[in-house]
Design a protein around this motif. Structure first.
Motif, PDB file in Angstrom:
ATOM      1  N   PHE A   2      32.483  21.248  25.142  1.00  0.00           N
ATOM      2  CA  PHE A   2      33.082  22.047  26.223  1.00  0.00           C
ATOM      3  C   PHE A   2      33.240  21.233  27.513  1.00  0.00           C
ATOM      4  O   PHE A   2      34.225  21.382  28.215  1.00  0.00           O
ATOM      5  CB  PHE A   2      32.275  23.325  26.476  1.00  0.00           C
ATOM      6  N   THR A   3      32.251  20.370  27.817  1.00  0.00           N
ATOM      7  CA  THR A   3      32.431  19.549  29.029  1.00  0.00           C
ATOM      8  C   THR A   3      33.619  18.607  28.835  1.00  0.00           C
ATOM      9  O   THR A   3      34.425  18.414  29.748  1.00  0.00           O
ATOM     10  CB  THR A   3      31.154  18.746  29.374  1.00  0.00           C
ATOM     11  N   MET A   4      33.754  18.056  27.623  1.00  0.00           N
ATOM     12  CA  MET A   4      34.912  17.182  27.374  1.00  0.00           C
ATOM     13  C   MET A   4      36.218  17.979  27.441  1.00  0.00           C
ATOM     14  O   MET A   4      37.214  17.498  27.988  1.00  0.00           O
ATOM     15  CB  MET A   4      34.787  16.504  26.010  1.00  0.00           C
ATOM     16  N   TYR A  32      36.834  20.453  29.215  1.00  0.00           N
ATOM     17  CA  TYR A  32      37.158  20.647  30.626  1.00  0.00           C
ATOM     18  C   TYR A  32      37.750  19.367  31.233  1.00  0.00           C
ATOM     19  O   TYR A  32      38.760  19.408  31.949  1.00  0.00           O
ATOM     20  CB  TYR A  32      35.919  21.092  31.420  1.00  0.00           C
ATOM     21  N   ALA A  33      37.112  18.229  30.923  1.00  0.00           N
ATOM     22  CA  ALA A  33      37.609  16.961  31.479  1.00  0.00           C
ATOM     23  C   ALA A  33      39.020  16.656  30.960  1.00  0.00           C
ATOM     24  O   ALA A  33      39.883  16.177  31.709  1.00  0.00           O
ATOM     25  CB  ALA A  33      36.648  15.826  31.150  1.00  0.00           C
ATOM     26  N   TYR A  34      39.291  16.947  29.693  1.00  0.00           N
ATOM     27  CA  TYR A  34      40.651  16.759  29.157  1.00  0.00           C
ATOM     28  C   TYR A  34      41.636  17.666  29.896  1.00  0.00           C
ATOM     29  O   TYR A  34      42.736  17.269  30.265  1.00  0.00           O
ATOM     30  CB  TYR A  34      40.705  17.109  27.656  1.00  0.00           C
ATOM     31  N   ILE A  66      43.803  17.607  21.320  1.00  0.00           N
ATOM     32  CA  ILE A  66      42.485  16.940  21.296  1.00  0.00           C
ATOM     33  C   ILE A  66      41.337  17.846  21.741  1.00  0.00           C
ATOM     34  O   ILE A  66      40.253  17.827  21.143  1.00  0.00           O
ATOM     35  CB  ILE A  66      42.501  15.623  22.116  1.00  0.00           C
ATOM     36  N   SER A 106      31.539  24.120  39.771  1.00  0.00           N
ATOM     37  CA  SER A 106      32.776  23.578  40.331  1.00  0.00           C
ATOM     38  C   SER A 106      33.963  23.676  39.370  1.00  0.00           C
ATOM     39  O   SER A 106      35.092  23.376  39.755  1.00  0.00           O
ATOM     40  CB  SER A 106      32.551  22.106  40.696  1.00  0.00           C
ATOM     41  N   CYS A 107      33.746  24.080  38.122  1.00  0.00           N
ATOM     42  CA  CYS A 107      34.857  24.124  37.156  1.00  0.00           C
ATOM     43  C   CYS A 107      35.883  25.178  37.562  1.00  0.00           C
ATOM     44  O   CYS A 107      35.530  26.277  37.988  1.00  0.00           O
ATOM     45  CB  CYS A 107      34.335  24.402  35.755  1.00  0.00           C
ATOM     46  N   ALA A 163      36.373  15.254  36.870  1.00  0.00           N
ATOM     47  CA  ALA A 163      36.097  16.618  36.401  1.00  0.00           C
ATOM     48  C   ALA A 163      34.718  17.103  36.847  1.00  0.00           C
ATOM     49  O   ALA A 163      34.541  18.270  37.171  1.00  0.00           O
ATOM     50  CB  ALA A 163      36.222  16.677  34.878  1.00  0.00           C
ATOM     51  N   PHE A 164      33.729  16.196  36.826  1.00  0.00           N
ATOM     52  CA  PHE A 164      32.354  16.587  37.128  1.00  0.00           C
ATOM     53  C   PHE A 164      31.723  15.641  38.148  1.00  0.00           C
ATOM     54  O   PHE A 164      30.810  14.886  37.819  1.00  0.00           O
ATOM     55  CB  PHE A 164      31.507  16.578  35.843  1.00  0.00           C
ATOM     56  N   LYS A 200      45.244  16.406  29.762  1.00  0.00           N
ATOM     57  CA  LYS A 200      45.280  15.643  28.519  1.00  0.00           C
ATOM     58  C   LYS A 200      44.924  16.510  27.310  1.00  0.00           C
ATOM     59  O   LYS A 200      44.940  16.034  26.167  1.00  0.00           O
ATOM     60  CB  LYS A 200      44.230  14.524  28.693  1.00  0.00           C
ATOM     61  N   THR A 216      27.290  15.798  27.749  1.00  0.00           N
ATOM     62  CA  THR A 216      28.319  15.253  28.629  1.00  0.00           C
ATOM     63  C   THR A 216      29.576  14.875  27.838  1.00  0.00           C
ATOM     64  O   THR A 216      30.495  15.655  27.738  1.00  0.00           O
ATOM     65  CB  THR A 216      27.762  14.042  29.400  1.00  0.00           C
ATOM     66  N   LYS A 243      41.328  19.019  32.836  1.00  0.00           N
ATOM     67  CA  LYS A 243      41.450  18.609  34.235  1.00  0.00           C
ATOM     68  C   LYS A 243      42.372  17.394  34.351  1.00  0.00           C
ATOM     69  O   LYS A 243      43.123  17.239  35.331  1.00  0.00           O
ATOM     70  CB  LYS A 243      40.042  18.270  34.765  1.00  0.00           C
ATOM     71  N   ALA A 244      42.354  16.530  33.326  1.00  0.00           N
ATOM     72  CA  ALA A 244      43.212  15.348  33.337  1.00  0.00           C
ATOM     73  C   ALA A 244      44.595  15.656  32.755  1.00  0.00           C
ATOM     74  O   ALA A 244      45.408  14.744  32.581  1.00  0.00           O
ATOM     75  CB  ALA A 244      42.548  14.220  32.553  1.00  0.00           C
ATOM     76  N   PHE A 261      35.739  10.683  23.351  1.00  0.00           N
ATOM     77  CA  PHE A 261      36.289  10.908  24.692  1.00  0.00           C
ATOM     78  C   PHE A 261      36.690   9.564  25.305  1.00  0.00           C
ATOM     79  O   PHE A 261      37.773   9.417  25.864  1.00  0.00           O
ATOM     80  CB  PHE A 261      35.242  11.603  25.568  1.00  0.00           C
TER      81      PHE A 261
END
Lengths: 559, 559
Positions: free
Chosen positions: B34-36, B38-40, B139, B98-99, A291-292, B45, A221, B42-43, A226
């Motif tokens: 990779f999940t991070m 994606y979250a970066y 990042i 959902s990505c 994001a998730f 960032k 995760t 998506k934000a 992060f």
């Protein structure tokens, strides 16, 4: 991954792919295998038929069992064994200049078409002195195989055993994740660990390359970095989130979370527990959830688990719940895992009750801080609420014992049995080309392994069989087996007309391993003072070993 | 080796080759990177500029120093970092459905062209908390690098340190051979160990693949199986040997050896020591000498070192000497190495005297049975006659401590310093983008390492500098350096106009390491109770760390 693809394309037209790691070539051997090959060739002895056994002498980790792994890679190596021109010229430049050209012509023809390999199925529970592989063929070729086969079996079996031991302590109901990539002994120390921990009973890995190569489930995760990369919720610009069923959109997820955080902070059943939570952590959790939304699992120990991480998590999880999503849970990566997991569980239960969110109490708790067999055992004794363990360093580097001591010993040449003596009885080799069987008792547990000469008849169910300790004449027992399992099967028939055993899929090896572990009598498997499993020889083999021993051992003279 | 060639051809047209192991790809990372990412993304960032430090917290093996290794592989990885379509589709299938597609388009463009890497030179002696690498860039990209960089540095530095420790105990005059391939943690656990043991001060390896990849000198002769594969001298058919200068031919080398064996058995000075020697061993030695008359080194412990191995060796060596060849020596692989090496030396000296063979007493003695730092130390204390040590299992698996705990911590984002707190002070990270220096005293030894903020001036020779312990306010000292060494150099400039440090040849890294080890004050290096080397921060960085710490730490409430 390029590595694999190149490997596959090179092997086009061959029966079998090469080893996973393209660096596994015939040069991945000790130089002395080539100097010996030259000396054999020079003596006209290189095609003499030799039989070698690959086995270990002592179970690792103070235990009384080992999981055999690495066979698939060995067979893929053997199937593709031959030397390129470029490899031959490197050998030529590495050997003394006096070596004759004829030898290098010989090397050009070398392959494993005349080698026979019998082996125990991968994933089987095995014991000291029982051959895991029996390799027969021209002596020069079989010696070239010695070092790579040992390399491919030693770590594979060690780490599979380590994984199985972790599984036994953790219990069947827990999820076990292998998180060792960053601390492993090199890139394929890591990839190998992922593969063999899966065989030993782990459920998933964090290692993407291993996931891709072997189709092992992947997990992961986010990290502390992060969390600390965010400053505050103000920096979240895109705040809308669609509901799970797509029927509506929450325009400001950030406000929704903050209203939940407020409710938690003022809740009666949680009263007084929570004050101000960390805002960069809150921002990170909200971003991760945006994001998730279906996979929200938060690392809650960056600042303070109970004062910040858990309430921040609950607020985000409750907001997600409003929109029809179910959060996954939390991860703890420091501190007293028994205490923190229990405290977190209390909060989850209280939240379920207070806010009427069914299932909130069952939120998954993952723990992951330098875990090993001992800490899992200690957690069990203290009581804890962890559902899932992420295990890295101690698992993949086999920290408690970093090497398994498999050896590869000559047991026969030109049909003449050979023995390697040693002042240390445990190091005396078992001569002769042998067959190996596992005898099962009436309760379904395996009772004893027995080695016999190649030409002795197979033990029969119901027959009364004398099983002798190979080196202690007073230790022997009669066994009437309810079932007899042939341990050594033909995985590479060479020029014989034997049928080659298929290499099973990784999932099947894992299932076989788990079943094997369940079939063992529990006292062999316990962590403290396990009972040694018995490995025996037939009466005939016993007599022959001792005849040969007396023949070879020098007679001392006391002065 | 195919692996390397494919790697090289794929990289045609690029500035730099890829990592040695083609399995080192961007997928060799934890899924959470990779999940991070994606979250970066998506934000919005993902392109925020972050600085991470790679460092360890504790020296391994109970020592007070570490050898930094693995840098070349890291830089080669970074230089070639990008994702293939096939890798991107695997990531796509591994992330939740959902990505958004835009993320995968972003991944298609990802490389390290905007990443800056500063690092300490490979082979340098390093200490806890000092950044070995400082990685700065977007990042999301830098986080993808975290796991592979840790993997490439952790084991490399651990095993190089282990090798250096073995060298320190063995002393400069001994030859050290790495023999670990068969017991290493997988194929490139072995290849990496060979490379990094060479950096740490070993002289050669048995691993042919490593010899070829890195041009490390190779060593190896024969095994016990070679000895037991012979039955008796009768099976040697080709018995002629040309003299060293080519002037004559001995038609029956076997008879020549046997006449020498006779002389030894009846010699006055060796009287009564030798009886019948083992005939299969004698045949093996003769065959090996016939194959390698200039490189005769015999493993003498298959049957009995003093009653069989040594006299058989002497007979063959004396016969070779008659023909103008100089035998190399013996290898001992079991038993009491101190005693056996001394006894063998006595025989060699007696043979030199009795038969007038100059230099025979200086015959090389190699020892190789499960050696490690402790056994080398014990041998030194007992006194021995070993010239050369072959070290395997304990060296390459770092058995005494199988992992180094390097971490990768965020120290700055968007020019904002970040700190990671922990209840354990040793785990608190050092915030800020930093510079690192080593200050030397008048005797040439290094006195202290000092970390400063990026914008502080470089410490000057002759200047009085306050060096503070980062977390203990009472520990501080003034230092007037005689020499100041900049530790972090630019190995990957990204988009900056810095000049990139060249990656030195392996031999130069090894020379640098050996020189570094010699420059350390001996009390830091000793095995028992070594003095910790001091790592400090500037007064300004100290104040800033503590300001930030108070700012971030939650204030407790005692209840």
């Amino acid at each position: 991954m390029e590595a694999k693809e190149n490997g596959a394309s090179e092997n086009a037209g061959r029966v079998m792919d090469g080893p996973t790691n393209p660096m596994v070539t015939p040069l991945l051997t000790d130089l002395y295998q080539f100097t010996m090959a030259y000396a054999y060739w020079k003596a006209g002895k290189h095609n003499e038929r030799a039989v070698f056994d690959l086995y270990f002498r002592k179970n690792p980790f103070g235990g009384e069992f080992t999981v055999f792994a690495g066979l698939e890679e060995c067979i893929k190596f053997i199937a593709n064994f031959n030397l390129t021109e470029e490899e031959i010229s490197f050998i030529c430049e590495s050997l003394p200049g006096s070596c004759e050209e004829g030898f290098f012509n010989y090397l050009r023809e070398v392959d494993c078409s005349d080698v026979e390999v019998y082996a125990i199925s991968e994933g089987t529970v095995v014991f000291p002195k029982v051959p895991l592989l029996r390799v027969e063929g021209p002596i020069a070729v079989v010696q070239l195989l010695e070092t790579p086969l040992l390399n491919l079996v030693n770590f594979a079996s060690l780490v599979a055993t380590n994984a199985a031991r972790h599984r036994l302590v953790a219990g069947k109901s827990k999820m076990l994740l292998e998180f060792g990539l960053r601390r492993a002994q090199g890139p394929d120390g890591a990839i190998g660990a992922s593969k063999y921990c899966y065989i030993g009973g782990f459920d998933a890995t964090s290692n993407v390359a291993a996931g891709r190569l072997f189709r092992i489930p992947l997990r992961g995760t986010h990290s502390h970095a992060f969390v600390s990369s965010f400053m505050s919720p103000d920096e979240i610009l895109e705040r809308s989130m669609c509901s799970s069923d797509g029927s509506s959109t929450c325009e400001d997820f950030v406000s929704l979370v903050q209203s939940w955080l407020n409710k938690i902070q003022w809740s009666k059943s949680l009263s007084g527990i929570f004050g101000e939570t960390n805002q960069s952590e809150l921002a990170a959790f909200m971003s991760y959830a945006l994001a998730f939304p279906n996979n929200f699992l938060a690392l809650v120990d960056t600042y303070d688990v109970m004062r910040s991480g858990v309430p921040n998590f609950c607020a985000v999880a409750l907001a997600l719940s409003d929109l029809g999503y179910k959060a996954v849970g939390i991860r703890l990566d420091s501190g007293d895992l028994a205490y923190l997991s229990s405290e977190a569980r209390k909060i989850f239960n209280a939240v379920e009750k207070e806010f009427g969110v069914p299932g909130f109490g069952k939120m998954s708790i993952t723990a992951s801080n330098d875990l090993n067999e001992e800490t899992l055992d200690a957690l069990n004794k203290q009581g804890h609420e962890v559902d899932c363990f992420g295990i890295g360093t101690y698992l993949v580097t086999c920290y408690a014992q970093a090497a398994l001591g498999c050896v590869f010993k000559l047991v026969e040449i030109n049909n003449q049995p050979r023995i390697k003596l040693s002042e240390d009885v445990s190091k005396v080799s078992m001569p002769c080309k042998k067959r190996c069987y596992r005898l099962y008792g009436k309760e379904g547990y395996s009772l004893v392994d027995i080695l016999t000469g190649e030409n002795e008849p197979c033990p029969q169910v119901g027959e009364r069989i004398l099983c002798r300790h190979p080196f202690n004449e007073s230790k022997r027992a009669y066994v009437v087996p309810k079932r007899v399992e042939v341990l050594l099967k033909c995985y590479w028939p060479g020029k014989s007309d034997k049928v080659r055993e298929e290499l099973p899929a990784l999932k099947d090896i894992r299932d076989h391993c788990i079943k094997q572990l369940e079939q063992m009598r529990p006292d062999h498997m316990r962590r403290l003072n396990p009972t040694p499993y018995k490995v025996s020889v037939s009466a005939k083999l016993y007599d022959f070993i001792h005849f040969l021993w007396l023949n070879e051992a020098p007679v001392g003279e006391l002065q």
